[in-house]
Design an enzyme around this catalytic site. Sequence first.
Site, mmCIF file in Angstrom:
data_model
loop_
_atom_site.group_PDB
_atom_site.id
_atom_site.type_symbol
_atom_site.label_atom_id
_atom_site.label_comp_id
_atom_site.label_asym_id
_atom_site.label_seq_id
_atom_site.Cartn_x
_atom_site.Cartn_y
_atom_site.Cartn_z
ATOM 1 N N GLU A 1 -9.198 -37.671 -20.958
ATOM 2 C CA GLU A 1 -9.601 -38.817 -21.770
ATOM 3 C C GLU A 1 -9.972 -38.361 -23.177
ATOM 4 O OE1 GLU A 1 -11.626 -42.356 -19.408
ATOM 5 O OE2 GLU A 1 -12.675 -40.472 -19.067
ATOM 6 N N ASP B 1 -15.012 -41.609 -9.529
ATOM 7 C CA ASP B 1 -14.489 -40.532 -10.367
ATOM 8 C C ASP B 1 -13.062 -40.151 -9.986
ATOM 9 O OD1 ASP B 1 -16.940 -40.475 -11.679
ATOM 10 O OD2 ASP B 1 -17.772 -39.006 -10.289
ATOM 11 N N ASP C 1 -11.090 -36.252 -15.063
ATOM 12 C CA ASP C 1 -12.144 -37.181 -15.466
ATOM 13 C C ASP C 1 -13.425 -36.387 -15.635
ATOM 14 O OD1 ASP C 1 -13.199 -40.043 -15.762
ATOM 15 O OD2 ASP C 1 -14.487 -39.268 -14.162
#
Length: 264
Positions: free
Chosen positions: A134, A215, A50
Amino acid sequence: MDIVWSRPLPEGASPSTVTVSQDTAGRWFVSLLCDDVIPDVAATGAVGVDAGLNSLLCLSTGEKVTNPKHERRDRAALARAQRNLARKEKGSANRAKARLKVARVHARITDRRRDHLHKLTTRLVRENQTIVIEDLTVRNMLRNHRLARAIGDAAWRQFRTMLEYKAGWHGRTLVAVDRWFPSSKLCSTCGALAERMPLHVRSWTCRCGTVHDRDVNAARNTLAEGLSVIACGGGVRPQRESSRTGQSPVKQEPPGVTQGIPAL
């Protein structure tokens, strides 16, 4: 002039191309192109990543990588050099010297950032067979003028580019999860979905009683979604341009993504 070698040539290698270049800071570089074989290194792990600003990266293992903020560290020196440049007369020798000083500060920032990203991506690729990230649209996120400078300093796009070609070198699997997947709002324990998750909320408690670091929870959800993509081929949709759909450039979760997930 002293020559500094970044690395030795592969044993028995003969360069096929030699490129000489000079950057804006006045430094000369010699690039040698030659064939090399990257040794296979076995790895069995899988990790979700992340990206952020408080921490540059947060891994599904719970590890957080500190954001060095290279541009911010040299911001004062850069500002002084730019003010000095602005005072020089155009076309003068002093202006050329001042421009070189500005370029050297920029080069120092770029070199430190690139070195840090190389070390980080090499470590991730060597330790893990599967890496899940991502699918962030950094270009659109840079439209947020309050965060654009910090996002540019984090260099998320450069991080992904390095991961992609290094994963190809070592035969690793790199999965990019749909950027609309609500990784921050899902409970990685029970799967419940929080209705709202403003950016200032860094930790939250699910109704199942699990206390989440925002997170770390997002990284774990990203990993789980990436593994499901590998197994089933689901969870990824075509990228959408915010300019055509009217969506905000900031990551959001439309109703279709969270349909069927219980909300808190």
